[in-house]
Scaffold this motif. Structure first.
Motif, PDB file in Angstrom:
ATOM      1  N   MET A   1       0.844  -1.195   0.000  1.00  0.00           N
ATOM      2  CA  MET A   1       0.000   0.000   0.000  1.00  0.00           C
ATOM      3  C   MET A   1       0.882   1.249   0.000  1.00  0.00           C
ATOM      4  O   MET A   1       1.843   1.332   0.760  1.00  0.00           O
ATOM      5  CB  MET A   1      -0.887   0.016   1.249  1.00  0.00           C
ATOM      6  CG  MET A   1      -2.082  -0.875   1.130  1.00  0.00           C
ATOM      7  SD  MET A   1      -3.226  -0.970   2.523  1.00  0.00           S
ATOM      8  CE  MET A   1      -3.339   0.627   3.163  1.00  0.00           C
ATOM      9  N   ASN A   2       0.508   2.190  -0.831  1.00  0.00           N
ATOM     10  CA  ASN A   2       1.245   3.448  -0.822  1.00  0.00           C
ATOM     11  C   ASN A   2       0.643   4.399   0.210  1.00  0.00           C
ATOM     12  O   ASN A   2      -0.381   4.098   0.839  1.00  0.00           O
ATOM     13  CB  ASN A   2       1.284   4.082  -2.219  1.00  0.00           C
ATOM     14  CG  ASN A   2      -0.089   4.413  -2.748  1.00  0.00           C
ATOM     15  OD1 ASN A   2      -1.062   4.365  -2.028  1.00  0.00           O
ATOM     16  ND2 ASN A   2      -0.152   4.756  -4.023  1.00  0.00           N
ATOM     17  N   ALA A   3       1.270   5.541   0.404  1.00  0.00           N
ATOM     18  CA  ALA A   3       0.868   6.486   1.454  1.00  0.00           C
ATOM     19  C   ALA A   3      -0.557   6.993   1.260  1.00  0.00           C
ATOM     20  O   ALA A   3      -1.300   7.155   2.239  1.00  0.00           O
ATOM     21  CB  ALA A   3       1.846   7.654   1.498  1.00  0.00           C
ATOM     22  N   GLU A   4      -0.950   7.235   0.028  1.00  0.00           N
ATOM     23  CA  GLU A   4      -2.294   7.763  -0.234  1.00  0.00           C
ATOM     24  C   GLU A   4      -3.378   6.769   0.177  1.00  0.00           C
ATOM     25  O   GLU A   4      -4.394   7.146   0.754  1.00  0.00           O
ATOM     26  CB  GLU A   4      -2.428   8.109  -1.720  1.00  0.00           C
ATOM     27  CG  GLU A   4      -3.615   8.968  -2.030  1.00  0.00           C
ATOM     28  CD  GLU A   4      -3.599   9.479  -3.456  1.00  0.00           C
ATOM     29  OE1 GLU A   4      -4.657   9.384  -4.099  1.00  0.00           O
ATOM     30  OE2 GLU A   4      -2.550   9.953  -3.908  1.00  0.00           O
ATOM     31  N   GLU A   5      -3.174   5.501  -0.101  1.00  0.00           N
ATOM     32  CA  GLU A   5      -4.142   4.471   0.289  1.00  0.00           C
ATOM     33  C   GLU A   5      -4.227   4.333   1.802  1.00  0.00           C
ATOM     34  O   GLU A   5      -5.308   4.116   2.353  1.00  0.00           O
ATOM     35  CB  GLU A   5      -3.766   3.131  -0.337  1.00  0.00           C
ATOM     36  CG  GLU A   5      -3.948   3.086  -1.838  1.00  0.00           C
ATOM     37  CD  GLU A   5      -3.410   1.810  -2.449  1.00  0.00           C
ATOM     38  OE1 GLU A   5      -2.797   1.000  -1.720  1.00  0.00           O
ATOM     39  OE2 GLU A   5      -3.597   1.626  -3.654  1.00  0.00           O
ATOM     40  N   ILE A   6      -3.106   4.455   2.487  1.00  0.00           N
ATOM     41  CA  ILE A   6      -3.090   4.381   3.957  1.00  0.00           C
ATOM     42  C   ILE A   6      -3.885   5.540   4.546  1.00  0.00           C
ATOM     43  O   ILE A   6      -4.702   5.352   5.455  1.00  0.00           O
ATOM     44  CB  ILE A   6      -1.635   4.388   4.483  1.00  0.00           C
ATOM     45  CG1 ILE A   6      -0.917   3.105   4.048  1.00  0.00           C
ATOM     46  CG2 ILE A   6      -1.605   4.534   5.991  1.00  0.00           C
ATOM     47  CD1 ILE A   6       0.563   3.110   4.286  1.00  0.00           C
TER      48      ILE A   6
END
Length: 121
Positions: free
Chosen positions: A1-6
């Protein structure tokens, strides 16, 4: 997961699922939690939604009412834990996204027509 999804997943957990559909022109009653000393109570703020901004967790509504002849506006963060409840009292029939022109009006000129509700909604 990238930062935006988190970030999206954390925000989704904080959003309130039980909010009514609010539109500009609606007459609403917002229950706000207020801390007085060691006690906490809910104070109602009733008025017309004159603006809505942002989306998702950052959604805000600007509510205006006239109290003792003075216009009072409050901006509420809809998904804030300080907001106890939001009730739509009346649907308003408006043709604008922002109703800032109501600030210049006084008395009966500030009235907004009620939207005719369909029986299925």
């Amino acid at each position: 997961m990238n930062a935006e999804e988190i970030i999206r997943s954390i925000e989704a957990a904080q959003m309130k699922p039980d909010l009514p559909e609010i539109r500009v022109g609606d007459q609403v009653r917002v229950g706000v939690r207020i801390q007085e000393g060691g006690k906490e109570r809910v104070q109602a703020f009733e008025g017309t939604v004159i603006a809505m901004r942002h989306s998702g967790i950052n959604r805000t509504i600007t509510v205006r009412k006239v109290f003792q002849g003075i216009g009072v506006e409050r901006v509420f963060l809809v998904h804030s834990p300080r907001i106890e409840s939001i009730q739509v009292l009346r649907r308003g029939k408006v043709r604008r996204a922002k109703l800032f022109y109501l600030r210049d009006r006084v008395g009966k000129a500030t009235r907004i027509k009620a939207k005719a509700e369909s029986p299925d909604s």
